[in-house]
Design a protein around this motif. Sequence first.
Motif, short mmCIF file in Angstrom:
data_model
loop_
_atom_site.label_atom_id
_atom_site.label_comp_id
_atom_site.label_asym_id
_atom_site.label_seq_id
_atom_site.Cartn_x
_atom_site.Cartn_y
_atom_site.Cartn_z
N SER A 52 -21.71 51.36 60.40
CA SER A 52 -23.01 50.93 60.92
C SER A 52 -22.92 50.72 62.43
O SER A 52 -21.90 50.25 62.94
N ILE A 53 -23.97 51.11 63.13
CA ILE A 53 -24.02 50.86 64.56
C ILE A 53 -24.07 49.36 64.81
O ILE A 53 -23.39 48.84 65.66
N GLU A 54 -24.88 48.67 64.02
CA GLU A 54 -24.97 47.22 64.11
C GLU A 54 -23.81 46.60 63.36
O GLU A 54 -23.67 46.80 62.15
N GLY A 55 -22.95 45.92 64.04
CA GLY A 55 -21.85 45.24 63.38
C GLY A 55 -20.59 46.07 63.20
O GLY A 55 -19.54 45.55 62.88
N ARG A 56 -20.70 47.39 63.37
CA ARG A 56 -19.55 48.29 63.24
C ARG A 56 -18.78 48.08 61.93
O ARG A 56 -17.56 48.08 61.90
N LYS A 57 -19.51 47.91 60.84
CA LYS A 57 -18.88 47.70 59.54
C LYS A 57 -19.08 48.92 58.66
O LYS A 57 -20.08 49.63 58.79
N GLY B 243 -34.70 52.62 54.17
CA GLY B 243 -35.47 53.21 55.25
C GLY B 243 -34.51 53.90 56.19
O GLY B 243 -33.71 54.72 55.77
N ALA B 244 -34.55 53.55 57.47
CA ALA B 244 -33.67 54.16 58.46
C ALA B 244 -32.37 53.38 58.56
O ALA B 244 -32.37 52.16 58.68
N ILE B 245 -31.25 54.11 58.53
CA ILE B 245 -29.93 53.52 58.69
C ILE B 245 -29.26 54.22 59.86
O ILE B 245 -29.14 55.45 59.87
N ASP B 246 -28.86 53.45 60.86
CA ASP B 246 -28.20 54.02 62.03
C ASP B 246 -26.69 53.86 61.90
O ASP B 246 -26.20 52.75 61.63
N VAL B 247 -25.97 54.97 62.06
CA VAL B 247 -24.52 54.96 61.91
C VAL B 247 -23.86 55.60 63.13
O VAL B 247 -24.48 56.35 63.88
N VAL B 248 -22.58 55.32 63.30
CA VAL B 248 -21.79 55.81 64.43
C VAL B 248 -21.48 57.30 64.30
O VAL B 248 -21.46 58.03 65.29
#
Length: 66
Positions: free
Chosen positions: A9-14, A42-47
């Motif tokens: 995840s972009i948020e939290g880098r988990k 919905g929308a999921i932002d990933v690295v």
Amino acid sequence: MSTWITCTSIEGRKPIQINMALAATYVEHKGGTRIWVPVDEGAIDVVETPDQIAAAISDIENASRT
């Protein structure tokens, strides 16, 4: 059929698990990828990049054929 991949995840880098069989689309977004899963988050932002996600999906599909 489920196609579960692990992304970051972009948020939290988990690490997060995403069932790409439910994803409507995935596109480049903010240096990573935005995955649209309309029946879930919905929308999921990933690295990971779209190319990395496509490769992970391909690996899973090829492994299931053997």
